[in-house]
Structures are given as C-alpha cells and as structure tokens.
Design an enzyme around this catalytic site. Structure first.
Site, PDB file in Angstrom:
ATOM      1  N   ARG A 192       0.813  -1.217   0.000  1.00  0.00           N
ATOM      2  CA  ARG A 192       0.000   0.000   0.000  1.00  0.00           C
ATOM      3  C   ARG A 192       0.850   1.274   0.000  1.00  0.00           C
ATOM      4  O   ARG A 192       0.335   2.380  -0.134  1.00  0.00           O
ATOM      5  CB  ARG A 192      -0.936   0.022   1.212  1.00  0.00           C
ATOM      6  CG  ARG A 192      -2.227  -0.740   1.003  1.00  0.00           C
ATOM      7  CD  ARG A 192      -3.146  -0.078  -0.017  1.00  0.00           C
ATOM      8  NE  ARG A 192      -3.590   1.235   0.390  1.00  0.00           N
ATOM      9  CZ  ARG A 192      -4.586   1.477   1.225  1.00  0.00           C
ATOM     10  NH1 ARG A 192      -5.265   0.494   1.733  1.00  0.00           N
ATOM     11  NH2 ARG A 192      -4.923   2.712   1.537  1.00  0.00           N
ATOM     12  N   LYS A 193       2.155   1.145   0.177  1.00  0.00           N
ATOM     13  CA  LYS A 193       3.024   2.332   0.165  1.00  0.00           C
ATOM     14  C   LYS A 193       3.531   2.583  -1.259  1.00  0.00           C
ATOM     15  O   LYS A 193       3.299   1.781  -2.157  1.00  0.00           O
ATOM     16  CB  LYS A 193       4.186   2.134   1.129  1.00  0.00           C
ATOM     17  CG  LYS A 193       3.832   1.433   2.432  1.00  0.00           C
ATOM     18  CD  LYS A 193       2.812   2.143   3.306  1.00  0.00           C
ATOM     19  CE  LYS A 193       2.627   1.356   4.605  1.00  0.00           C
ATOM     20  NZ  LYS A 193       1.583   1.813   5.472  1.00  0.00           N
ATOM     21  N   LEU A 194       4.305   3.644  -1.475  1.00  0.00           N
ATOM     22  CA  LEU A 194       4.740   3.981  -2.842  1.00  0.00           C
ATOM     23  C   LEU A 194       5.625   2.902  -3.444  1.00  0.00           C
ATOM     24  O   LEU A 194       5.503   2.568  -4.616  1.00  0.00           O
ATOM     25  CB  LEU A 194       5.510   5.321  -2.863  1.00  0.00           C
ATOM     26  CG  LEU A 194       4.687   6.515  -3.352  1.00  0.00           C
ATOM     27  CD1 LEU A 194       3.638   6.874  -2.328  1.00  0.00           C
ATOM     28  CD2 LEU A 194       5.559   7.685  -3.690  1.00  0.00           C
TER      29      LEU A 194
END
Ligand SMILES: *Cc1c(COP(=O)(O)O)cnc(C)c1O
Length: 394
Positions: A192-194
């Site tokens: 879910r992070k970059l």
C-alpha cells in the site's frame, strides 16, 4: 448506474511491479545468496543517497523498524511515549512491544498529523520519547515538534512508513522526510506504500553508531554478519554481546526494492499530477475538505483523502462508490477505539479526548490513487463522488 458485470472494480492502490523486478529476483535466485547480503547492502546505500543521509538500515518491515529503534534507544517498561492514536495500529504496537506505554495526543485536521500544541500537556515524569507520524505521506510540523522535544529532553523518532519522497522545508532548506529531524525515520515497503518489496522496512539516520547497533540487533545481536565472515580472508568467530532479533530483509526483497527505487521520480510525478486534477475537480462539492500541501511541505500523496461535508454519512457514500465499481477506504483508524487498546494495560493511554482524531476517522474517505490512473479515471471518481454525496444528502 454502471453495469457491474462490465466494469472492473477500480482499486484504491496498485503496486508497480514489472519485468525489471522479475529479472532482479531471478538474478538473486541464480546467485545462490538469498538472505541479507550484497543486495541489501546496495539497497541501503541507494536508499540513503535518495534521502540524503549517511546511514540506511534495512529490516523486515516498518513495525520491526520502529520497534528496533525504540529498543535501541532504551525505551522499556515504565516509560511513556507520546504518539498519535490516529495512525495504523503498528505505530502504537511498536511502543507496546518495548513494554512501554503509548500516550495518545490529538491531531490537526489540515494534515492529519500530531498537533504540536497537544504534546506538552501530555508530558509526565515517565515520558521518554515522541513518536511522530507523517500520516499518508504528509509531513508533520517538525520544527514545532522538535522544539518541544528539545525543551523537555525527549527522544524524537519518526514513523515515515508512508512518506518516501515527501519533502519539507526545515530552516531555509528543503529536505527529504528520510533525512530525519529526529533520531531516525522508519519506512515501510508494504504494497500500500509507494515502493514495495512485498513486505520490508528501512531505518534512516545520521547517527553512525546507532546504525551499527541496529545492524547487529536486526541479526540476533551478532557482532560479525554472514557477509563479513564470507568475505573475510581469515576465520572469524562472532560474539553476541546483547540479545537481538531476527528482523532481516532478504536479498530477494532488496533486489525488488532497488528496482522500485528507480521508479520513484516517475511515481512521485504521476501521483502529484493526479492529485492536482482531483483538487481542481473536487471543488464542485460544497463543504468537502480537500487536502493540500502547506508552503513548507511537498507530499508524496501516498494516499489521497477527502473529508465529507457535515451530515453526510461516510458508509452511504462508500457504498454508493462501490456500487459504481470504485474502491474507497475509510479514513485512518484510531488505535484508542480498538478493543486491543481498551485492555487494562493500555486503557489509560489516552490523556484526554481525541475529538479531531475521531472526526478524521469518521469523516474521511480515501479515493483511488495509483500511477496507471488516467485523467478519465479521476473524472469518473469525482463524478461518482458528486452523485454519492448528493444521494447521501437526499
Ligand atoms: C503501513 C504503516 C506501518 C506499518 O508498516 P509495515 O511495514 O506493514 O509494518 C506503520 N505506520 C504507518 C503510519 C503505516 O502507514
């Protein structure tokens, strides 16, 4: 209403993984060295260079990164750590894993981050540290928070799980959030992070001694790591000077991470362009609160949230969006409202009411944001939200 059979569900987020990552994994598997080794070392130095710090220490995820830093700083039973309830529960859990007590303070609604004015009233004789979060990638008010920490002799650690590539102006200079104002910043590589490595974490710091200790602690407290022994021209025996952990990242994950890092500039640019379009288009909804950078922040927009107008039901809006085949998520959770934090050990963690944290959780909706999104996709989301809010008003 759109025909569900014809329209695929628009995701809230989508990791960018392709041929480069696949080739990197193959290279590592063929090399015969799969756990923490040369790829981790290379990933660390490339990550450090991007953040503008001398030291980056890779670990298994951001939760273990936070735990390892707090542990290395000597946080333990009887200590209090001031943090926000309004965060993913891992923030508070890292404090609990040390046997210390999280003390929750409220946020400011413009950036969903720790309210600097809320810290001082929460300080007691037991307070050892502040664990500040850069929520959804939005940089916290670090100048004010660091000033409070300094005034009271408190350690300052940064949960930058979501904030790779985010920048802030500190003094007269722009700097990466990864160049911490506090002692260390901790990052996540959850999908879910970059950037993602499946799971993974990184600690950045200017402190060489701390970095060396973190490198021992992540590998069972071993004085000499596998790679040093492998590369040594003579026989080496390691010692175990303190009790450590197994918090290693693998070389397989690090090789993916190195390819992900190359994508960062393009990821930041596409997210910022999409958010500009969202910010312009969403103005048609009266009463909707739309996040924006301050003059001293450049957010990576890890997530894009809007706060619904008063009286508009969050669930009704989200269900309407889902019927239109668009994924949304509720705003960031509040740890103090979860059963795990109602237990006797944690029930007194909250020093005061947290109305803004609860307001943010109950009024915010996260909208889809991923690099492959087109301008037409953004328009589709905005149109659906306009209709959803109108439906919720009716
Ligand atoms: C995702 C996240 C974490 C946890 O990261 P993991 O790598 O999954 O352990 C911690 N804090 C915040 C603010 C997060 O968003």
């Amino acid at each position: 209403m759109t025909n569900p059979a014809q329209t695929p569900l628009m995701p809230i987020a989508l990791p960018q993984l392709g041929d480069a990552e696949i080739a990197a994994v193959a290279r590592v598997l063929q090399s015969g060295w799969v756990t923490q080794g040369p790829e981790v070392a290379a990933f660390e130095s490339e990550f450090a260079a991007i953040c503008g710090v001398p030291e980056a220490v890779a670990v298994s995820n951001c939760t273990t990164a936070l735990h390892l830093v707090l542990h290395a700083l000597g946080i333990g039973p009887g200590d209090e750590v001031i943090t926000v309830s309004h965060s993913f529960v891992a923030t508070a859990n890292a404090i609990m894993h040390c046997g210390a007590k999280p003390v929750f303070v409220d946020i400011t609604l413009d950036d969903l981050n720790m309210d600097p004015a809320a810290i001082e009233p929460a300080i007691t004789a037991q307070t050892k540290a502040i664990l500040v979060v850069h929520q959804l990638g939005m940089p916290a008010r670090m100048a004010e928070i660091a000033a409070v920490a300094e005034r009271h002799g408190l350690l300052l650690v940064e949960d930058a799980a979501c904030a790779i590539g985010s920048e802030m102006r500190f003094g007269n200079q722009w700097r990466q959030v990864g160049a911490p104002i506090g002692i260390a910043a901790c990052f996540s590589f959850h999908p879910r992070k970059l950037l993602t490595t499946g799971d993974g974490g990184m600690i950045t710091t200017f402190d060489h001694e701390l970095a060396a200790r973190l490198r021992r602690l992540r590998q069972h407290g071993m004085s000499v790591n596998d790679r040093q022994r492998h590369l040594s021209k003579s026989v080496m025996f390691e010692s175990y000077d303190e009790v450590g952990f197994n918090y290693r990242l693998t070389d397989i994950q690090a090789a993916i991470g190195r390819e992900q890092l190359k994508r960062l500039p393009q990821l930041l640019e596409s997210r910022r362009l999409l958010v500009e379009q969202y910010q312009r288009a969403l103005r048609v909804i009266p009463g909707l609160t739309i996040p924006a950078d301050r003059t001293d922040t450049r957010t990576n927009w890890q997530s894009f949230h809007v706060m619904l107008p008063e009286g508009i039901d969050q669930l009704v809006v989200m269900e309407h969006m889902l019927a239109e085949r668009i994924s949304t998520r509720r705003g960031v959770m509040c740890a103090h409202l979860e059963p795990a934090y109602q237990l006797p050990a944690t029930a007194d963690a909250t020093r005061g009411p947290l109305p803004k944290s609860e307001h943010a959780r109950d009024r915010s909706v996260l909208l889809p944001l991923f690099p492959e999104m087109t301008a037409a996709d953004v328009t589709r989301v905005v149109d659906a939200l306009v209709a959803a809010v109108a439906a919720a008003r009716a």
